[in-house]
Design a protein around this motif. Structure first.
Motif, PDB file in Angstrom:
ATOM      1  N   LYS A 156      -3.654   4.668  16.567  1.00  0.00           N
ATOM      2  CA  LYS A 156      -3.779   3.424  15.704  1.00  0.00           C
ATOM      3  C   LYS A 156      -5.211   3.216  15.256  1.00  0.00           C
ATOM      4  CE  LYS A 156      -0.219   0.974  16.293  1.00  0.00           C
ATOM      5  NZ  LYS A 156       0.486   0.188  15.032  1.00  0.00           N
TER       6      LYS A 156
ATOM      7  N   GLU B 160      -7.859  -1.744   2.202  1.00  0.00           N
ATOM      8  CA  GLU B 160      -7.117  -2.974   2.852  1.00  0.00           C
ATOM      9  C   GLU B 160      -5.756  -2.403   3.093  1.00  0.00           C
ATOM     10  OE1 GLU B 160      -7.977  -6.549   1.180  1.00  0.00           O
ATOM     11  OE2 GLU B 160     -10.106  -6.473   1.930  1.00  0.00           O
ATOM     12  N   ARG B 161      -5.227  -1.975   1.926  1.00  0.00           N
ATOM     13  CA  ARG B 161      -3.796  -1.376   2.074  1.00  0.00           C
ATOM     14  C   ARG B 161      -3.596  -0.128   2.990  1.00  0.00           C
ATOM     15  NH1 ARG B 161      -3.769  -2.022  -4.025  1.00  0.00           N
ATOM     16  NH2 ARG B 161      -2.583  -4.186  -4.503  1.00  0.00           N
TER      17      ARG B 161
ATOM     18  N   LEU C  69      -5.384   0.565   5.471  1.00  0.00           N
ATOM     19  CA  LEU C  69      -5.785   0.322   6.832  1.00  0.00           C
ATOM     20  C   LEU C  69      -4.723  -0.299   7.726  1.00  0.00           C
ATOM     21  CD1 LEU C  69      -9.465  -0.177   6.905  1.00  0.00           C
ATOM     22  CD2 LEU C  69      -8.430   1.811   7.781  1.00  0.00           C
ATOM     23  N   LYS C  70      -3.690  -0.855   6.817  1.00  0.00           N
ATOM     24  CA  LYS C  70      -2.444  -1.618   7.416  1.00  0.00           C
ATOM     25  C   LYS C  70      -1.791  -0.835   8.257  1.00  0.00           C
ATOM     26  CE  LYS C  70      -1.742  -4.830   3.688  1.00  0.00           C
ATOM     27  NZ  LYS C  70      -0.644  -5.427   2.809  1.00  0.00           N
ATOM     28  N   GLY C  71      -1.575  -1.209   9.700  1.00  0.00           N
ATOM     29  CA  GLY C  71      -1.012  -0.635  10.647  1.00  0.00           C
ATOM     30  C   GLY C  71      -1.915   0.250  11.702  1.00  0.00           C
TER      31      GLY C  71
ATOM     32  N   ASP D  90      -5.444  -0.363  13.957  1.00  0.00           N
ATOM     33  CA  ASP D  90      -5.892  -1.380  14.674  1.00  0.00           C
ATOM     34  C   ASP D  90      -7.600  -1.011  14.744  1.00  0.00           C
ATOM     35  OD1 ASP D  90      -3.703  -2.718  15.411  1.00  0.00           O
ATOM     36  OD2 ASP D  90      -3.592  -1.582  17.361  1.00  0.00           O
TER      37      ASP D  90
ATOM     38  N   ASP E 289     -11.018  -9.696  10.389  1.00  0.00           N
ATOM     39  CA  ASP E 289      -9.673  -9.383  10.112  1.00  0.00           C
ATOM     40  C   ASP E 289      -9.096  -8.861  11.430  1.00  0.00           C
ATOM     41  OD1 ASP E 289     -10.684  -6.889  10.429  1.00  0.00           O
ATOM     42  OD2 ASP E 289      -9.980  -6.302   8.398  1.00  0.00           O
TER      43      ASP E 289
ATOM     44  N   LYS F 223      -9.725  -6.171  12.985  1.00  0.00           N
ATOM     45  CA  LYS F 223      -9.955  -4.525  13.233  1.00  0.00           C
ATOM     46  C   LYS F 223     -11.311  -4.171  13.884  1.00  0.00           C
ATOM     47  CE  LYS F 223      -6.878  -3.432   9.519  1.00  0.00           C
ATOM     48  NZ  LYS F 223      -5.751  -3.062  10.419  1.00  0.00           N
TER      49      LYS F 223
ATOM     50  N   ASN G 109     -12.624 -10.699   0.383  1.00  0.00           N
ATOM     51  CA  ASN G 109     -11.494 -11.426  -0.392  1.00  0.00           C
ATOM     52  C   ASN G 109     -11.997 -12.497  -1.300  1.00  0.00           C
ATOM     53  OD1 ASN G 109      -9.806  -9.734   1.044  1.00  0.00           O
ATOM     54  ND2 ASN G 109      -9.327 -11.226   2.748  1.00  0.00           N
TER      55      ASN G 109
END
Length: 244
Positions: free
Chosen positions: A40, A132-133, A135-137, A139, A164, A166, A240
């Motif tokens: 992760k 950001e995309r 790193l989705k999935g 932790d 966020d 993480k 963001n």
């Protein structure tokens, strides 16, 4: 319920920070990769002038660790070739080259010149959104930042919690420049081909310049502008809020 979850997250992070306080290098990397965030966690690398040391440490622990490389479309060709050299030398098996979304990029920067007028917006569409995309999935993610690189990083800790949720792990935060140099020599690691020409911190070609003797390594990034970071190491809230 949201406040309770956030409180628990902060408590868990405080415990994590306490367990690993003062550790660096492989002593910090190994438990993060093998125990705390097994499968992760990803390593984010620019494949810049100092990147080889962190990549080598991580490869010794797990050559299959996901490595995220942001190809903005404006990198030096030398950086792309250096990436390929290090992948082969270190035996990395999961390097993920991530690019901006072509539709978003065309809308935000149709002429490819956004870096001239709005460098923050350029970084946002070419780096922060793609990261950001990517790193989705996950932790947690590993960075190669160090305190000596710039005054803005002087208080960098080994483990951080982003808003966020993480965790960011900075295994080399406390390492001085001479230790990085010693690791290059000890491991026989190749240098970035632009380093010998005075480029000590390398990002996108239009926004990277040579560093004058005695200046901090990142002084060649966005030279002459009131800008010191691309945005990926800002808080999620700040990232963001950047306009495209």
């Amino acid at each position: 319920m949201i406040e309770l979850a956030e409180t628990q997250k902060a408590t868990d992070f405080s415990a994590l920070q306490a367990r690993y306080d003062g550790l660096s290098g492989s002593d910090l990397l190994r438990p993060m990769i093998e125990l705390e965030f097994h499968r992760k966690i990803a390593l984010v690398s620019s494949f810049g002038t100092e990147a080889a040391v962190l990549l080598a440490l991580a490869a010794e622990i797990d050559p299959g660790i996901p490595v995220i490389f942001l190809d903005t479309g404006k990198l030096f060709g030398e950086t792309l070739r250096y990436r390929d050299t290090l992948i082969k030398k270190l035996g990395l098996t999961d390097v993920r080259t991530v690019e901006p979304d072509p539709v978003e990029l065309k809308a935000a920067d149709p002429e490819g010149l956004l870096w001239q007028s709005r460098p923050d917006a350029c970084c946002h569409v070419r780096k922060t959104i793609p990261l950001e995309r990517a790193l989705k999935g996950f932790d947690a993610w590993i960075t190669g930042r160090k305190r000596f690189q710039a005054s803005t990083r002087a208080a960098l800790s080994g483990v951080e919690l982003d808003v966020d949720g993480k965790v960011k792990v900075n295994p080399l935060a406390s390492w001085p420049r001479d230790r990085i140099e010693a690791e290059f020599e000890k491991r026989g690691l190749p240098r970035h081909p632009l380093e010998a020409d005075g480029f000590l911190s390398i990002g996108c070609m239009p926004c990277t310049d040579r560093v004058a003797p005695g200046q901090d390594p990142r002084s060649g990034r966005w030279a002459g502008l009131n800008k010191t970071e691309c945005g990926i190491h800002m808080s999620a809230a700040s990232r963001n809020s950047s306009p495209i």
